[in-house]
Motif scaffolding. Structure first.
Motif, PDB file in Angstrom:
ATOM      1  N   SER A   1       0.841  -1.192   0.000  1.00  0.00           N
ATOM      2  CA  SER A   1       0.000   0.000   0.000  1.00  0.00           C
ATOM      3  C   SER A   1       0.880   1.248   0.000  1.00  0.00           C
ATOM      4  CB  SER A   1      -0.911   0.013   1.223  1.00  0.00           C
ATOM      5  OG  SER A   1      -1.778  -1.098   1.203  1.00  0.00           O
TER       6      SER A   1
ATOM      7  N   SER B   1       3.550   3.134  -5.966  1.00  0.00           N
ATOM      8  CA  SER B   1       2.993   3.506  -7.261  1.00  0.00           C
ATOM      9  C   SER B   1       3.962   3.091  -8.362  1.00  0.00           C
ATOM     10  CB  SER B   1       2.744   5.015  -7.332  1.00  0.00           C
ATOM     11  OG  SER B   1       2.269   5.392  -8.607  1.00  0.00           O
TER      12      SER B   1
ATOM     13  N   ASN C   1       0.059   0.147  -4.906  1.00  0.00           N
ATOM     14  CA  ASN C   1      -1.013   0.484  -3.967  1.00  0.00           C
ATOM     15  C   ASN C   1      -1.896  -0.708  -3.596  1.00  0.00           C
ATOM     16  OD1 ASN C   1      -2.254   2.367  -2.286  1.00  0.00           O
ATOM     17  ND2 ASN C   1      -3.841   2.817  -3.801  1.00  0.00           N
TER      18      ASN C   1
END
Length: 466
Positions: free
Chosen positions: A300, A303, A348
């Motif tokens: 998480s 990117s 993510n």
């Protein structure tokens, strides 16, 4: 497409081509849309030799193909699929009747539910015998709610475990079985093995109907469990004999009885003619997927983080894995040397999922940005990537035995691509031991060699980052 156009080990025969697979090796054959594999005998009689055929696309054909020799297991011999609902393909005059090693994994044919298969495949004049995990496994895509159709015509099945013919479509289309014979003889069915929830079980269903209607016409389906259903499946039959009433001495016209007959397009089958336990699911494979699931899940907050890994073997995208499904921007590149390289990007909390049939030889990624799961276990790169090779080669003394043992600080795995595979060779907790007589054993491993002993004349070679 000529099956042998680029095969250096193919030998031209009078009526067909021959591919001979060396001991301990697997030949992988892939077909795309519009391509044909035909008039080919594939010889896997050498110890541990195997073949895996992947027809994938629309309007392909596998025709006049014979597999000669015992299937050692570990994968399905054929994994076909048609991705377009309106697409179709044919498997015709094919022989897979020389059986499979008892207790091994997978079986004869599995229609590719991971593609997933949406179209129609017709199997005609097919002979499948004594497979461990289904003769023809033709309905898996239904689990994802995507229907695919399989028709079986003029074919012969002999003592395949779990099921001989297993079909059904979840989207309302009807699968057909026409003029087929299923014969089950006492003691002839190989027991269920690796991947089964009840190893050792014998349960050779004749026709197993799943999800919806399966039409069975003009057929003779023998065995104590000649017909079975599951998940809403049901059988509509006409002019068909079941169980002890079936004439299982006949073979449908045109069906090959040997690999040579299949390859040459001939048949000695005679349509005139001239049989096991509880029908529950206890022996079903827990997973029909061909390969080990590898998931790469981005942490998480990340990117566009990238990854790349290489496999000595084959890799398929796993497109039914929800948030972790592989996508179009994930690439699989055939390196032309028996290895494939996979690359992709995610972020993510999302990820990609693949089916790995072989050994991961390298993996390049930032481990802080990824969670890696292999065979449903969270792992690190060092646990699954095996970049080093050790080969024990006794071919210089073909009649003299060599015994060996070595230990490594990391992980190790026997490699069928590097040498033979047999019961004398063991790998457990970083310790490897084996015995050869004039042959060759090969292993991939990570870490360092921490101990080694050898008794015999064989030569040993070690390669880093092979």
């Amino acid at each position: 497409m000529g099956a042998l156009a680029s095969a250096s080990d193919a030998v031209k025969g009078a009526e067909y081509d021959t591919i001979t697979v060396p001991a301990g090796q697997k030949r992988t054959i892939r077909l795309g849309s519009g391509e044909t594999l035909e008039n080919t005998l594939i010889d896997i009689t050498a110890d541990g030799a195997s073949v895996q055929i992947y027809p994938s696309g629309n309007d392909w054909a596998v025709r006049n193909v014979g597999i000669k020799g015992n299937h050692p297991g570990g994968h399905y011999i054929m994994t076909p699929g048609v991705p377009d609902k309106d697409g179709s393909a044919v498997v015709e005059n094919v022989y897979l009747g020389d059986g499979q090693t008892e207790g091994s994994a997978k079986g004869g044919i599995w229609v590719n539910g991971n593609l997933p298969h949406r179209g129609t495949i017709t199997f005609r004049n097919v002979h499948v015998g004594q497979m461990v995990d289904n003769g023809l496994y033709g309905m898996d895509s239904g689990y994802s709610g995507i229907g695919g159709v399989v028709h079986v015509e003029d074919s012969f099945f002999y003592s395949n475990n779990i099921s001989n013919i297993r079909v059904g479509s979840v989207d309302g289309r009807t699968c057909r079985v026409d003029n087929c014979v299923v014969r089950v003889d006492d003691g002839a069915t190989p027991p269920c093995g690796v991947g089964c929830s009840a190893p050792g079980a014998v349960n050779p269903r004749g026709v197993w109907a799943w999800f919806d209607a399966v039409q069975v016409t003009n057929s003779d389906i023998g065995g104590p469990i000649a017909r079975d259903t599951k998940e809403g499946g049901y059988i509509e039959d006409e002019n068909t004999r079941w169980g002890s009433e079936a004439n299982t001495d006949r073979v449908p016209d045109g069906t090959p009885m040997t690999a040579e007959e299949a390859a040459s397009g001939t048949s000695s089958g005679d349509s005139s003619g001239g049989t096991t336990t509880d029908p529950d699911d206890s022996d079903e494979s827990d997973s029909p997927e061909s390969g080990t699931v590898l998931e790469l899940i981005a942490e998480s907050g990340t990117s566009n983080v990238e990854y790349e890994f290489t496999v000595d073997g084959s890799v398929q995208k796993r497109t039914s894995a929800s948030d972790n499904a592989a996508e179009d921007n994930d690439s699989i590149t055939d390196n032309g040397d028996g290895t494939v390289t996979v690359s992709g990007v995610s972020g993510n909390g999302y990820g990609d999922s693949f089916l790995v049939d072989g050994v991961v030889t390298s993996m390049n990624l930032n481990e802080d940005a990824w969670t890696i799961r292999y065979d449903d276990q969270e792992v690190q790169v060092q646990d699954i990537a095996l970049p080093k090779v050790l080969v024990v080669d006794g071919s210089n003394k073909p009649r003299v035995a060599t015994e060996y043992t070595f230990t490594v600080s990391g992980s190790a795995e026997k490699s069928a691509a590097l040498g033979s595979v047999n019961a004398r060779d063991t790998v457990s907790d970083g310790e490897i031991s084996g015995r050869i007589i004039g042959g060759k054993d090969g292993y991939r491993f990570s870490g360092d060699i921490t101990g080694f002993s050898i008794d015999g004349p064989a030569q040993v070679s070690v390669e880093e980052d092979a």
